[in-house]
Design a protein around this motif. Structure first.
Motif, PDB file in Angstrom:
ATOM      1  N   TRP A   1       0.806  -1.208   0.000  1.00 44.81           N
ATOM      2  CA  TRP A   1       0.000   0.000   0.000  1.00 44.81           C
ATOM      3  C   TRP A   1       0.847   1.271   0.000  1.00 44.81           C
ATOM      4  N   ILE A   2       2.039   1.227   0.604  1.00 44.33           N
ATOM      5  CA  ILE A   2       2.785   2.480   0.763  1.00 44.33           C
ATOM      6  C   ILE A   2       4.139   2.517   0.058  1.00 44.33           C
ATOM      7  N   GLU A   3       4.719   1.367  -0.258  1.00 40.58           N
ATOM      8  CA  GLU A   3       6.035   1.394  -0.922  1.00 40.58           C
ATOM      9  C   GLU A   3       5.930   2.054  -2.292  1.00 40.58           C
ATOM     10  N   GLY A   4       6.829   2.992  -2.547  1.00 39.73           N
ATOM     11  CA  GLY A   4       6.812   3.735  -3.798  1.00 39.73           C
ATOM     12  C   GLY A   4       5.969   4.988  -3.757  1.00 39.73           C
TER      13      GLY A   4
ATOM     14  N   TYR B   1      -2.640  10.144  18.178  1.00 36.30           N
ATOM     15  CA  TYR B   1      -2.289   9.387  16.991  1.00 36.30           C
ATOM     16  C   TYR B   1      -1.557  10.274  15.995  1.00 36.30           C
ATOM     17  N   LEU B   2      -0.515   9.749  15.380  1.00 36.05           N
ATOM     18  CA  LEU B   2       0.162  10.423  14.283  1.00 36.05           C
ATOM     19  C   LEU B   2      -0.385   9.875  12.973  1.00 36.05           C
ATOM     20  N   LEU B   3      -0.675  10.766  12.036  1.00 32.30           N
ATOM     21  CA  LEU B   3      -1.292  10.396  10.773  1.00 32.30           C
ATOM     22  C   LEU B   3      -0.357  10.756   9.626  1.00 32.30           C
ATOM     23  N   LEU B   4       0.163   9.749   8.941  1.00 28.22           N
ATOM     24  CA  LEU B   4       1.011   9.959   7.773  1.00 28.22           C
ATOM     25  C   LEU B   4       0.139   9.772   6.541  1.00 28.22           C
ATOM     26  N   ARG B   5      -0.111  10.882   5.822  1.00 31.36           N
ATOM     27  CA  ARG B   5      -1.031  10.862   4.687  1.00 31.36           C
ATOM     28  C   ARG B   5      -0.320  10.407   3.410  1.00 31.36           C
ATOM     29  N   PHE B   6      -0.898   9.392   2.763  1.00 29.67           N
ATOM     30  CA  PHE B   6      -0.429   8.909   1.470  1.00 29.67           C
ATOM     31  C   PHE B   6      -1.531   9.132   0.435  1.00 29.67           C
ATOM     32  N   SER B   7      -1.247   8.841  -0.819  1.00 28.63           N
ATOM     33  CA  SER B   7      -2.220   9.113  -1.878  1.00 28.63           C
ATOM     34  C   SER B   7      -3.477   8.257  -1.745  1.00 28.63           C
TER      35      SER B   7
ATOM     36  N   PHE C   1       3.089  -1.913  23.022  1.00 33.64           N
ATOM     37  CA  PHE C   1       1.719  -1.430  23.154  1.00 33.64           C
ATOM     38  C   PHE C   1       1.384  -0.381  22.100  1.00 33.64           C
ATOM     39  N   GLY C   2       2.342  -0.085  21.227  1.00 36.34           N
ATOM     40  CA  GLY C   2       2.099   0.868  20.164  1.00 36.34           C
ATOM     41  C   GLY C   2       1.286   0.243  19.044  1.00 36.34           C
ATOM     42  N   ALA C   3       1.067   1.029  17.982  1.00 38.20           N
ATOM     43  CA  ALA C   3       0.239   0.536  16.883  1.00 38.20           C
ATOM     44  C   ALA C   3       0.709   1.123  15.553  1.00 38.20           C
ATOM     45  N   VAL C   4       0.595   0.303  14.506  1.00 38.30           N
ATOM     46  CA  VAL C   4       0.819   0.722  13.123  1.00 38.30           C
ATOM     47  C   VAL C   4      -0.379   0.200  12.346  1.00 38.30           C
ATOM     48  N   LEU C   5      -1.271   1.121  11.952  1.00 38.84           N
ATOM     49  CA  LEU C   5      -2.540   0.733  11.346  1.00 38.84           C
ATOM     50  C   LEU C   5      -2.758   1.511  10.053  1.00 38.84           C
ATOM     51  N   TRP C   6      -3.824   1.176   9.337  1.00 38.62           N
ATOM     52  CA  TRP C   6      -4.083   1.785   8.032  1.00 38.62           C
ATOM     53  C   TRP C   6      -5.540   2.230   7.938  1.00 38.62           C
ATOM     54  N   GLN C   7      -5.729   3.379   7.296  1.00 36.64           N
ATOM     55  CA  GLN C   7      -7.063   3.912   7.040  1.00 36.64           C
ATOM     56  C   GLN C   7      -7.177   4.260   5.560  1.00 36.64           C
ATOM     57  N   GLU C   8      -8.085   3.588   4.854  1.00 37.80           N
ATOM     58  CA  GLU C   8      -8.304   3.884   3.448  1.00 37.80           C
ATOM     59  C   GLU C   8      -8.940   5.264   3.289  1.00 37.80           C
ATOM     60  N   ASN C   9      -8.628   5.940   2.184  1.00 31.84           N
ATOM     61  CA  ASN C   9      -9.286   7.209   1.900  1.00 31.84           C
ATOM     62  C   ASN C   9     -10.802   7.020   1.854  1.00 31.84           C
ATOM     63  N   GLY C  10     -11.532   7.995   2.366  1.00 31.16           N
ATOM     64  CA  GLY C  10     -12.987   7.921   2.364  1.00 31.16           C
ATOM     65  C   GLY C  10     -13.569   7.155   3.532  1.00 31.16           C
ATOM     66  N   THR C  11     -12.718   6.660   4.432  1.00 29.69           N
ATOM     67  CA  THR C  11     -13.188   5.950   5.628  1.00 29.69           C
ATOM     68  C   THR C  11     -12.604   6.622   6.868  1.00 29.69           C
TER      69      THR C  11
END
Length: 270
Positions: free
Chosen positions: A44-47, A59-65, A112-122
């Protein structure tokens, strides 16, 4: 646990190094954090480029396309910017390798940390029910008065409720209530509007001051540059149970309220 000022300090520290940078590789050494790291995350994020680095609550939010990478530091996590050839340590669980020759590394001894994903529009379920940011205009005395109306909940518990307002963790709730002169045990619904206005101002000033000083380092926290936060030197009550009050000189009281350490002055806070 890193609270809002510590997370904001981290955001400010890493953003200049990673915004508009392409992710060359995502390396997950330990996928079993508080929740499993999504197995599809590399594809999802490589490249792709990190468009911006934002914060919502803790929460920190790193925005991708195509979506957003959600990071949480848990109890003892930290994010560091390091050269790509830096050997990982035992607790270095996730790396984002960037086209700059640097990497963003998540270190989390307790996992106890987290690395999660949120699709655009959700909207991710963890973000869906959060209240306003304490430093935004939406968090004002009128809003807090509406939230407090008719409630018997202790005011300290109420301002630490993330559905009411985000990011007012235990350290800063103690400090803000002291500045506002409000007993943390007092029922939220029995506090006058003028005193709630003073509390809102105190929450904002305490958090703003903590951010400017890089957060509060009590045990584990360091910012994105590896430096500790210095707000600990400015604490009036937290961690000072039994010591003299800075205002009246009487010993500060320390109790358990909502399973959290609560320090206050019986003379200055009513």
């Amino acid at each position: 646990m890193p609270e809002l000022p510590e997370v904001e300090t981290t955001r400010r520290g890493i953003a200049p190094h990673i915004e508009q940078r392409r992710v060359k590789a995502l390396r997950v050494r330990q996928p079993k954090l508080r929740w499993p790291v999504p197995a599809q995350l590399p594809q999802w994020i490589e490249g792709d480029c990190i468009q911006s680095v934002e914060r919502r609550a803790k929460y920190l939010l790193l925005r991708f396309s195509r979506g957003t990478l959600i990071l949480h530091l848990g109890m003892s996590g930290s994010l560091r910017i390091q050269p790509c050839n830096t050997e990982p340590g035992k607790h270095d669980h996730v790396d984002l390798e960037l086209d700059s020759g640097q990497l963003l590394r998540l270190t989390d001894p307790r996992r106890f940390g987290a690395v999660l994903w949120q699709e655009n529009g959700t909207v991710h379920p963890l973000l869906a029910s959060l209240g306003p940011e304490p430093l935004d205009e939406a968090f004002d005395a009128a809003y807090l008065q509406r939230c407090c109306k008719g409630r018997r909940t202790a005011i300290k518990a109420l301002i630490m409720n993330a559905e009411i307002v985000v990011g007012v963790g235990n350290i800063y709730a103690n400090e803000a209530l002291f500045r506002a002169g409000i007993d943390p045990r007092r029922a939220a619904g029995r506090i006058a509007a003028a005193r709630l206005e003073k509390l809102v101002a105190a929450i904002k000033s305490v958090l703003a001051a903590a951010i400017e000083q890089g957060g509060t380092t009590l045990k584990d926290f360091v910012g994105g540059d590896g430096k500790p936060g210095y707000f600990k030197q400015a604490l009036d009550v937290y961690g000072r149970g039994g010591e003299p009050c800075h205002q009246c000189g009487e010993p500060l009281s320390e109790i358990r309220l909502g399973q959290r350490s609560t320090v206050f002055c019986r003379q200055c806070q009513r």
